[in-house]
Scaffold this active site. Structure first.
Site, PDB file in Angstrom:
ATOM      1  N   LYS A 114       0.827  -1.219   0.000  1.00  0.00           N
ATOM      2  CA  LYS A 114       0.000   0.000   0.000  1.00  0.00           C
ATOM      3  C   LYS A 114       0.853   1.257   0.000  1.00  0.00           C
ATOM      4  CE  LYS A 114      -4.477  -1.457   1.628  1.00  0.00           C
ATOM      5  NZ  LYS A 114      -5.523  -1.349   2.616  1.00  0.00           N
ATOM      6  N   LYS A 198      -4.416  -8.927  -6.735  1.00  0.00           N
ATOM      7  CA  LYS A 198      -5.664  -9.060  -5.983  1.00  0.00           C
ATOM      8  C   LYS A 198      -6.743  -8.107  -6.519  1.00  0.00           C
ATOM      9  CE  LYS A 198      -5.880  -7.074  -1.942  1.00  0.00           C
ATOM     10  NZ  LYS A 198      -5.705  -6.642  -0.552  1.00  0.00           N
ATOM     11  N   LYS A 201     -10.287  -2.399  -4.226  1.00  0.00           N
ATOM     12  CA  LYS A 201     -11.016  -1.134  -4.408  1.00  0.00           C
ATOM     13  C   LYS A 201     -10.091  -0.049  -4.919  1.00  0.00           C
ATOM     14  CE  LYS A 201     -12.636  -2.130   0.213  1.00  0.00           C
ATOM     15  NZ  LYS A 201     -13.273  -1.795   1.443  1.00  0.00           N
TER      16      LYS A 201
END
Ligand code: TYM
Length: 333
Positions: A114, A198, A201
């Site tokens: 992230k 993956k 969102k």
């Protein structure tokens, strides 16, 4: 004896098929078993580890509750609340951050993904996020935590934190080390555009995921455009190893149909993707469209959704504040 279930979902909009098949579908199953006590948390404190817009966050919190209900969670048989409404979460997270070790957090792969290349600019919250997650779980003496594959490492960390607190303060099993409940198959749904990434969102392209609020024709179009390869559907799982997109689409089909991957392969062996994709679209619309319609209906029922959150937070606060009081006593506050 029943299980004490706890899980959380971030209200960051665009809940997708990965969230549903990897986690929420399992919440519903566990919630249907009357033996279990279930707590489902809308983790708004986790959401602000990345900057959120005020209006959107408010709406997304309600939309997450609407999604829980639309997917089949019974709010009368579970506690549904938002994390920021129960202050014990933030306080317990601070206390546990004094127990957790830097070395443990440095190993978290989700932070690395992230934060990307520019770690210096990531928020401290994004880094310490798994400690807040441990606080969520441990405050409720949760025995089982249903999650997708991507949360496995965070749950291992939670267990380590629980154990270190118990050892440091010599309090036996004051914190219960929770068991992760990760489905054996299809616990990691991948992007429709890249079978090695993956479904998420935060992925820029909306074509990479099926959102639970997508209209029928949008879903069908996304499946049509989903990446595949030139070969027909193979006859064994082994042959799927080097074909991540084919494996993912067959996995989605199997999970929606509650079939094993073997059974789906057997059904489609030798067929081409256009035939498989049209069946997949049909099943997807059949299973997800009713959820999507229900979310869109419920999202307008603000009072109903707010009442669920209000009632839930009273119950959650009651449990969490008692545990926090005991934590204070143990520490010497
Ligand atoms: P979040 O909001 O990213 O995702 C919610 C749930 O969906 C699962 N999931 C997936 N499963 C399969 N395939 C995918 N592509 C996929 N994407 C998401 C996640 O594994 C998760 O179960 N940190 C957590 C929220 C959290 C939590 C908790 C969970 C906060 N506190 C305490 C359990 C217990 C998160 O960000 O999930």
């Amino acid at each position: 004896m029943g299980k004490k279930i706890f899980s959380g979902v971030q209200p960051t909009g665009n809940l997708h098929l990965g969230n549903y098949l990897g986690a929420i579908k399992n919440f519903v199953k566990l919630n249907n078993d009357n033996e279990n006590d279930c707590i489902f948390c809308v983790v708004d404190l986790h959401a602000i580890t990345v900057k959120q817009n005020f209006e959107e966050l408010r709406n997304n919190i309600r939309e997450t509750v609407a999604t829980f209900i639309a997917c089949g969670i019974n709010h009368e048989k579970s506690i549904i609340f938002n994390q920021s409404a129960v202050p014990a979460h933030s306080e317990a997270a601070w206390i546990l951050s004094c127990v957790a070790r830097m070395g443990w957090l440095n190993r978290m792969t989700q932070f690395k993904e992230k934060a990307g290349k520019d770690k210096e600019r990531a928020s401290i919250g994004l880094y310490s996020y798994p400690i807040l997650m441990a606080a969520d779980i441990l405050l409720y003496d949760s025995s089982h935590v249903p999650v997708g594959e991507d949360q496995k490492q965070h749950l291992e960390l939670c267990r380590d934190i629980a154990q270190k607190f118990n050892n440091d303060y010599s309090v036996g099993t004051f914190f219960k080390a929770p068991e992760p409940l990760i489905q054996k198959q299809f616990a990691r749904i991948m992007s429709l555009k890249d079978g090695t990434k993956k479904m998420s969102k935060s992925e820029l392209s909306d074509l990479s995921r099926i959102n639970l609020t997508d209209d029928k024709d949008v879903m069908v179009n996304k499946i049509k455009k989903a990446k595949t390869d030139a070969l027909p559907i193979p006859g064994s799982i082994d042959e799927l190893k080097k074909r991540p997109e084919a494996k993912n689409l067959l996995g989605i089909y199997s999970s929606l149909m509650d079939l094993t991957l073997e059974k789906s392969i057997y059904e489609f062996e030798g067929k081409n993707f256009s035939e498989f994709k049209s069946k997949l679209s049909q099943v997807l619309v059949e299973k997800i469209n009713p959820i999507s319609l229900e979310i869109k209906k419920l999202i307008n029922e603000k009072k109903f959704l707010d009442k669920i959150l209000f009632d839930g937070h009273v119950k959650a606060n009651n449990i969490a504040s008692k545990k926090l009081k005991k934590i204070h006593e143990i520490i010497g506050f």
